[in-house]
Design a protein around this motif. Sequence first.
Motif, mmCIF file in Angstrom:
data_model
loop_
_atom_site.group_PDB
_atom_site.id
_atom_site.type_symbol
_atom_site.label_atom_id
_atom_site.label_comp_id
_atom_site.label_asym_id
_atom_site.label_seq_id
_atom_site.Cartn_x
_atom_site.Cartn_y
_atom_site.Cartn_z
ATOM 1 N N LEU A 82 1.118 -1.003 0.244
ATOM 2 C CA LEU A 82 0.158 -0.186 0.332
ATOM 3 C C LEU A 82 0.927 1.222 0.273
ATOM 4 C CD1 LEU A 82 -3.073 0.093 0.096
ATOM 5 C CD2 LEU A 82 -2.741 0.521 2.638
ATOM 6 N N THR A 83 1.114 1.763 -0.987
ATOM 7 C CA THR A 83 1.619 2.909 -1.154
ATOM 8 C C THR A 83 1.499 4.511 -1.521
ATOM 9 O OG1 THR A 83 2.056 2.690 -3.737
ATOM 10 C CG2 THR A 83 3.872 1.429 -2.129
ATOM 11 N N ALA A 84 1.646 5.137 -1.804
ATOM 12 C CA ALA A 84 1.770 6.627 -1.091
ATOM 13 C C ALA A 84 0.540 6.679 -2.485
ATOM 14 C CB ALA A 84 2.456 7.678 -0.749
ATOM 15 N N THR A 85 1.799 6.826 -3.523
ATOM 16 C CA THR A 85 2.002 6.492 -5.050
ATOM 17 C C THR A 85 0.749 6.674 -5.136
ATOM 18 O OG1 THR A 85 3.946 7.046 -5.427
ATOM 19 C CG2 THR A 85 2.985 6.341 -7.044
ATOM 20 N N ASP A 86 -0.032 5.037 -5.125
ATOM 21 C CA ASP A 86 -1.079 4.108 -5.476
ATOM 22 C C ASP A 86 -2.015 4.950 -4.785
ATOM 23 O OD1 ASP A 86 0.223 2.683 -7.111
ATOM 24 O OD2 ASP A 86 0.304 0.779 -5.853
ATOM 25 N N LEU A 87 -2.281 5.153 -3.676
ATOM 26 C CA LEU A 87 -3.016 6.040 -3.320
ATOM 27 C C LEU A 87 -3.312 7.929 -3.614
ATOM 28 C CD1 LEU A 87 -2.950 5.244 0.570
ATOM 29 C CD2 LEU A 87 -4.421 4.288 0.104
ATOM 30 N N LEU A 88 -2.408 7.897 -4.232
ATOM 31 C CA LEU A 88 -2.716 9.428 -4.410
ATOM 32 C C LEU A 88 -2.768 9.716 -5.760
ATOM 33 C CD1 LEU A 88 0.173 11.416 -2.580
ATOM 34 C CD2 LEU A 88 -2.125 11.864 -1.842
ATOM 35 N N ALA A 89 -2.473 8.728 -6.887
ATOM 36 C CA ALA A 89 -3.404 7.638 -8.045
ATOM 37 C C ALA A 89 -4.384 7.233 -8.427
ATOM 38 C CB ALA A 89 -2.569 7.264 -8.941
ATOM 39 N N GLY A 90 -5.028 7.045 -7.123
ATOM 40 C CA GLY A 90 -6.468 6.425 -6.955
ATOM 41 C C GLY A 90 -6.550 5.173 -7.631
ATOM 42 N N ARG A 91 -5.324 4.396 -7.600
ATOM 43 C CA ARG A 91 -6.199 3.523 -7.604
ATOM 44 C C ARG A 91 -6.781 2.263 -6.746
ATOM 45 N NH1 ARG A 91 -2.107 1.563 -11.040
ATOM 46 N NH2 ARG A 91 -0.607 2.610 -11.961
ATOM 47 N N TRP A 92 -6.736 3.190 -5.767
ATOM 48 C CA TRP A 92 -7.844 2.013 -4.476
ATOM 49 C C TRP A 92 -8.819 3.243 -4.769
ATOM 50 C CZ3 TRP A 92 -6.020 -2.427 -2.639
ATOM 51 C CH2 TRP A 92 -4.781 -3.364 -2.838
ATOM 52 N N ASP A 93 -9.128 3.845 -4.798
ATOM 53 C CA ASP A 93 -11.130 4.711 -4.813
ATOM 54 C C ASP A 93 -11.851 3.474 -5.119
ATOM 55 O OD1 ASP A 93 -9.362 6.493 -4.459
ATOM 56 O OD2 ASP A 93 -9.731 7.856 -6.319
ATOM 57 N N GLY A 94 -12.459 4.013 -3.977
ATOM 58 C CA GLY A 94 -14.183 2.696 -4.018
ATOM 59 C C GLY A 94 -13.247 1.641 -4.065
#
Length: 276
Positions: A82-94
Motif C-alpha cells: 500500500l503505497t502513497a503513489t498508488d493512493l494518490l493516483a486513485g488506484r484504491w478509490d472505491g
Amino acid sequence: MTALPTLPPAVLAEELTHLALCWRLVRRDGAALGFTSHDRPLLVNGLRHESRPGMSPSAVVLGDGVTVDDMEVAGALSAGALTATDLLAGRWDGARLDLFLVDWRNPGTGRQWLAEGTLGDVAVGTGADAGFMAELIGPGAALAASVVEICSPECRAELGDARCRVDLRRRERLTSVTAALPDRVQLAGIIAADHVQGELAVLSGPQAGLIRRILAEDTGWLLLDEPLALAVGTRVHVGEGCDKRFATCRDRFGNARNFRGEPHVPGADLLTRYAV
C-alpha cells in the motif's frame, strides 16, 4: 472464496484474548491485499494477511440502528503493498474494505465481522513515518441518498446501464496514445467528440489500471478529470460518453424511447425567456 463462519461465543468470552484485527482490501480491478494487527502474517480464507500492527480503525460501534455507519481507518504505508503513489493516483478509490477479528491461533476457524464498506477520501502524510487516513463509507450511507428522482431536462440514466440499454460493445475501443500532456491525450483512430464524458482505462505501462473520466474535447485533445502521465504508444481502453441531452440520445444513439429525462417540461427560467 467461501465465507468463514462466525467465531464461537466462547472464543470472544475468554479472559485471555487471542484475537487479532484483520483488514481485507479489494480494488475495483480485483487486486486484493490483507493486513493484520498480529505480530506475524496470518492466512485467512486463502489470503495472506501481512503483519501491520500500526493499522487501526476509529471506534467501531455495532448496533441495529439505521444511522449512516461511516468511520475512519488509519495505517502505515508499505513500499511493497500500500503505497502513497498508488493512493494518490486513485488506484484504491472505491476499493472494498472488510474489517474483522480472528483467533490468531487458528485463523481459519471463523471470524467476527466488525465493519465493511468502500474507501472514500484518502489523505497521505509526509516524512519518513508517513501514513494514511481514509474514510470508510459503510452500506448505511445508501440511506442518505434520495429515492425519488427529480424532474430534469437531462437524462438521469448512465450510458449503457439497465435503463439506457445502449449496447456499449460497439462503442468501446482498444487504441493507443499518439500524444500526451499531463491533463489531456490524443488517441489513434477515434472520433474525439464522441468520447466526452466517457472513461479512459490504462492497459499498459506504469499507470496500468488507472481510470480517468473524459471531461471535454479540444481540437482533437481529450481533457481528463485528473492528471495522468502517459507515454506515446501506451495502450488504453476508451468508451464513448453521453452529454445526457435528448438531441444526443435521439440523433447519435437512436435511443429516444429510453431517454430518462423531461426535455420538454418548462423549467424555472420560463418567465425570463424572451423572443429574439
